[in-house]
Design a protein around this motif. Structure first.
Motif, PDB file in Angstrom:
ATOM      1  N   ILE A 130       0.859  -1.176   0.000  1.00  0.00           N
ATOM      2  CA  ILE A 130       0.000   0.000   0.000  1.00  0.00           C
ATOM      3  C   ILE A 130       0.900   1.231   0.000  1.00  0.00           C
ATOM      4  O   ILE A 130       2.116   1.119   0.210  1.00  0.00           O
ATOM      5  CB  ILE A 130      -0.952   0.059   1.223  1.00  0.00           C
ATOM      6  CG1 ILE A 130      -0.152  -0.092   2.527  1.00  0.00           C
ATOM      7  CG2 ILE A 130      -2.053  -0.971   1.116  1.00  0.00           C
ATOM      8  CD1 ILE A 130      -1.000   0.094   3.771  1.00  0.00           C
ATOM      9  N   SER A 131       0.328   2.388  -0.232  1.00  0.00           N
ATOM     10  CA  SER A 131       1.119   3.620  -0.222  1.00  0.00           C
ATOM     11  C   SER A 131       1.481   3.972   1.219  1.00  0.00           C
ATOM     12  O   SER A 131       0.861   3.483   2.168  1.00  0.00           O
ATOM     13  CB  SER A 131       0.315   4.759  -0.854  1.00  0.00           C
ATOM     14  OG  SER A 131      -0.811   5.052  -0.052  1.00  0.00           O
ATOM     15  N   THR A 132       2.466   4.846   1.361  1.00  0.00           N
ATOM     16  CA  THR A 132       2.887   5.246   2.703  1.00  0.00           C
ATOM     17  C   THR A 132       1.755   5.986   3.415  1.00  0.00           C
ATOM     18  O   THR A 132       1.558   5.812   4.615  1.00  0.00           O
ATOM     19  CB  THR A 132       4.132   6.156   2.629  1.00  0.00           C
ATOM     20  OG1 THR A 132       3.910   7.136   1.620  1.00  0.00           O
ATOM     21  CG2 THR A 132       5.368   5.363   2.275  1.00  0.00           C
ATOM     22  N   ALA A 133       1.000   6.786   2.655  1.00  0.00           N
ATOM     23  CA  ALA A 133      -0.107   7.523   3.278  1.00  0.00           C
ATOM     24  C   ALA A 133      -1.172   6.559   3.789  1.00  0.00           C
ATOM     25  O   ALA A 133      -1.758   6.766   4.858  1.00  0.00           O
ATOM     26  CB  ALA A 133      -0.711   8.494   2.261  1.00  0.00           C
ATOM     27  N   ALA A 134      -1.400   5.472   3.023  1.00  0.00           N
ATOM     28  CA  ALA A 134      -2.415   4.497   3.434  1.00  0.00           C
ATOM     29  C   ALA A 134      -1.989   3.748   4.686  1.00  0.00           C
ATOM     30  O   ALA A 134      -2.830   3.315   5.487  1.00  0.00           O
ATOM     31  CB  ALA A 134      -2.685   3.515   2.291  1.00  0.00           C
ATOM     32  N   ALA A 135      -0.679   3.594   4.872  1.00  0.00           N
ATOM     33  CA  ALA A 135      -0.187   2.966   6.104  1.00  0.00           C
ATOM     34  C   ALA A 135      -0.317   3.939   7.272  1.00  0.00           C
ATOM     35  O   ALA A 135      -0.740   3.562   8.366  1.00  0.00           O
ATOM     36  CB  ALA A 135       1.264   2.529   5.915  1.00  0.00           C
TER      37      ALA A 135
END
Lengths: 188, 569
Positions: A130-135
């Protein structure tokens, strides 16, 4: 010249090329890359003792609050079925697309907007990233469920994050399974 | 942001085009040596293999044939390949290397799949990991991945000879061309790509599927297989049929941005390099550069548009709570918008047909780009060999049209273009267009055709249009929501693939034969130069006009309507 005169070259060349390209080539490739890249060629499997607990390249289904969650997966009969990969193939105007997004948003139980990759299904249904923002937006939930400070979770995520290759190719991404293995203390 | 796409998108696309060009030039020169029968650095290693194969086949490479003999070779080899693959797929459950105990294919699926691979289409009505034994994958599909591409390269070599020779009826020896293309071009490149991909994590094993115990306690079956060796030729031979259902979106086929870059390069490298092969073989490099330039000048703007449309995205996602409309549905995180869109353009510009994202979930206009690129007849780089010979058909048409405009006798490379060549070129350009429109109409008007449609409304129509376009132009990608594994679609699309392959290939060989027999006339003041920017511009105009004019109504009913519905909310 007639079709009959072509039977011998057609049959013999096909036979020889089948031996070479369908036999020798894949067998030699298997031996070669098996020797150079034994772990990768076998599927980058992660083992605990004798038990296979996953592959570094294949995502797993996470729904429990103490784990980092990945992309939506459209495989059947269950999500993240690595025996039968599949995307959703939903068109942009298909109501089912938005239903899936909204259901995910409800389950996440965070304020919208959320990173788009967290409410859309991946192409393979097995996306390990997943993207870093989603994490980032999942950190409070995981920290609360585990009774750990948020910085510990953030550190585990950072350790499993990769930027663009050479700063150019692909996208920055977090390996979801790797983070969860770290959080469970199964990977350092 | 520039033209609606980010600086990084420009950077990734720029890097890709630079790498492609840098590799295509030397590879093109090497392929010219191979196809001319000259010695090269692989000769010393593979010469004995070549001689042995020629001896066993009873082939004398210097014994060339006329175009009909060449076509007879193509057809007999096609028949043998089709029969072998069909039988193999119908009997795989009793064969070796089938650890999952996968059953035989149904007759209609076996027909469709055999035609698909033998025509270099690689349309997937089957789902690889659940339908194909390892034996079928390697002995059946991998072999046709090689040889169907080699047939395309061989036919292209025959056309080049027709253009560069004069006063002869000989266009080459099909068996020699086809075997050399396999031995010296496809096999060595595949070995290199196999190792490169394996380093990134593409799997290569004959082990049975494994079951993992997941962290949440579920059992996860993980399908395995001999993937890397097939992945390499799948990309290089403009094939596209994946070991897995989701093709190069699957992490075991395409695990990293580097593997993705290698695979994207492999899609276009041979078709692009053949432009330079052509220039060298006709003794005028500028002609090859002109064709490469024409292809690139179509490819880059279309790719930029695809990236832009996907980046602009689907406003419904924002309404559903996303932070951006950027369309990540059906895309993998590691590739993102940029690499999914570049791939979609490359795979349909070439007749590759592999996917690393689900085209059915693209935005309507983003998905129209791959559809259009296929509708141009697979000549923007195009298939291995078939792309260049298709492009040369357009060049012949362009020379004719330009000649009409200025009142000169149409000539190309010193060959007068006559009525016969124009008739054959028209068949090769127009018949596939007709098949696409007729087959689409047939499918959407019949209950059997309608039954396969997955997404509602205009997108459902697009699914059918895309499938028929893809099959007829021997691409193989899909709006995969369409349930195509039915006797109706397996048969319809199988017939489309056959017609699409042979109604271009046979007219091309006829042109080759006709041109070879002509005298070469010297260049004069009245000769239209075919390497100038002006000519490149007219050539692009002809390609785009034929494609757009033929399909504008159909595209209006599908992607355009769907787009209007999307922005209306």
């Amino acid at each position: 010249m007639s079709l009959v005169s072509q039977i011998r070259p057609a049959v013999v060349s096909l036979g020889l090329l089948t031996l070479l390209l369908g036999g020798a080539y894949p067998l030699a490739s298997t031996a070669l890359v098996g020797a150079i890249f034994p772990n990768q060629s076998a599927g980058s499997l992660i083992k605990q003792g004798d038990t296979i607990i996953g592959s570094r390249l294949i995502g797993q289904n996470f729904t429990q609050p103490q784990y980092l969650w990945g992309r939506l997966s459209a495989t059947g009969p269950a999500p993240y079925n690595a025996g039968a990969s599949s995307g959703s193939n939903l068109g942009v105007n298909n109501p089912a697309l938005l239903d899936a997004s909204k259901a995910r948003l409800d389950a996440l139980n965070v304020d919208s907007p959320v990173p788009v990759d967290l409410i859309t299904a991946s192409g393979s249904g097995l996306d390990p990233h997943i993207s870093t923002a989603a994490a980032e937006i999942q950190i409070p939930r995981i920290a609360a469920a585990r009774g750990l400070p948020e910085d510990r979770i953030r550190a585990a995520i950072a350790a499993s994050t990769k930027g663009r290759t050479f700063g150019i190719l692909g996208e920055a991404r977090v390996n979801v399974l790797e983070v969860n293995l770290r959080l469970d203390g199964k990977v350092k | 942001m520039m033209f609606g796409i980010t600086a990084n998108s420009w950077l990734q696309l720029g890097l890709y085009m630079c790498a492609l060009t840098a590799l295509a030039v030397p590879l093109g020169a090497f392929m010219a040596r191979v196809l001319s029968g000259e010695r090269h650095f692989l000769s010393s290693v593979l010469d004995p293999v070549e001689r042995l194969m020629f001896a066993l086949c009873g082939v004398k490479p210097e014994a060339e044939t006329n175009w009909k003999g060449y076509a007879l070779g193509v057809i007999s080899f096609w028949l043998a390949g089709f029969l072998l693959l069909f039988v193999l797929l119908m009997t795989q459950q009793w064969g070796p290397l089938n650890p999952q105990g996968i059953a035989n294919l149904t007759p209609d699926l076996a027909f469709n799949t055999a035609v698909s691979f033998v025509t270099n289409t690689n349309w997937q009505s089957y789902a690889g990991e659940t339908t194909m034994s390892y034996f079928s994958q390697m002995v059946g599909l991998t072999v046709q991945n090689f040889v169907s591409a080699a047939v395309g390269i061989a036919v292209m070599a025959a056309l080049i000879r027709g253009l560069s020779r004069h006063s002869t009826d000989k266009v080459g020896n099909f068996w020699a061309d086809m075997i050399r293309a396999n031995l010296y071009i496809l096999l060595p490149l595949s070995l290199i790509v196999t190792v490169a991909l394996a380093s990134q994590g593409v799997i290569q094993t004959f082990d049975a599927n494994v079951t993992a115990k997941t962290l949440e306690g579920a059992d996860q079956v993980i399908a395995l297989g001999p993937v890397a060796s097939q992945e390499a030729i799948k990309m290089l031979g403009t094939n596209g049929g994946g070991v897995f259902n989701t093709n190069s979106a699957h992490p075991f086929e395409n695990p990293t941005p580097i593997s993705n870059f290698i695979e994207m390069l492999s899609i276009l490298i041979i078709p692009a390099a053949l432009c330079f092969t052509f220039g060298k073989m006709v003794g005028d490099r500028k002609q090859g550069v002109a064709i490469f330039a024409a292809m690139t000048l179509v490819f880059v703007p279309f790719t930029v548009a695809a990236i832009g449309f996907e980046q602009w995205g689907n406003p419904h996602l924002v309404a559903a709570g996303a932070d951006t409309a950027a369309n990540m549905e059906g895309k993998e995180t590691r590739f993102g918008i940029t690499n999914s869109a570049i791939w979609a353009a490359a795979t349909t510009a070439a007749s590759n047909g592999s996917v690393n994202a689900m085209h059915d979930s693209f935005t309507p206009l983003g998905g129209m780009i791959p559809m259009l690129l296929m509708k141009f007849g697979e000549v923007i780089y195009g298939g291995a060999g078939s792309g260049l010979y298709g492009m040369l058909v357009f060049v012949i048409l362009t020379v004719f049209i330009a000649g009409l405009m200025v009142g000169r006798t149409p000539e190309y490379l010193g060959k007068k273009i006559g009525a016969y060549e124009i008739k054959m070129a028209s068949i090769a350009v127009l018949l596939p267009c007709a098949f696409v429109l007729i087959a689409t109409a047939l499918a959407v008007m019949t209950p059997l055709g309608q039954a396969g449609i997955y997404n509602p409304g205009a997108q459902g129509f697009s699914e059918v249009l895309y499938a028929v376009t893809s099959a007829t132009n021997n691409n193989g990608s899909a709006f995969a929501g369409l349930g195509a594994n039915t006797p109706f679609y397996n048969t319809l699309l199988g017939v489309c693939m056959l017609f699409g392959r042979f109604f271009v290939l046979l007219p091309v060989l006829a042109i080759a034969g006709s041109l070879a027999a002509k005298k070469t006339v010297p260049v004069s003041a009245g000769t239209l130069a075919t390497h100038t920017p002006l000519f490149i511009g007219i050539l692009i105009g002809v390609i785009v006009l034929v494609g757009v004019l033929t399909y504008a109504p159909a595209l209006a009913l599908g992607p355009v309507v769907e787009h209007i519905l999307m922005i209306k909310g």
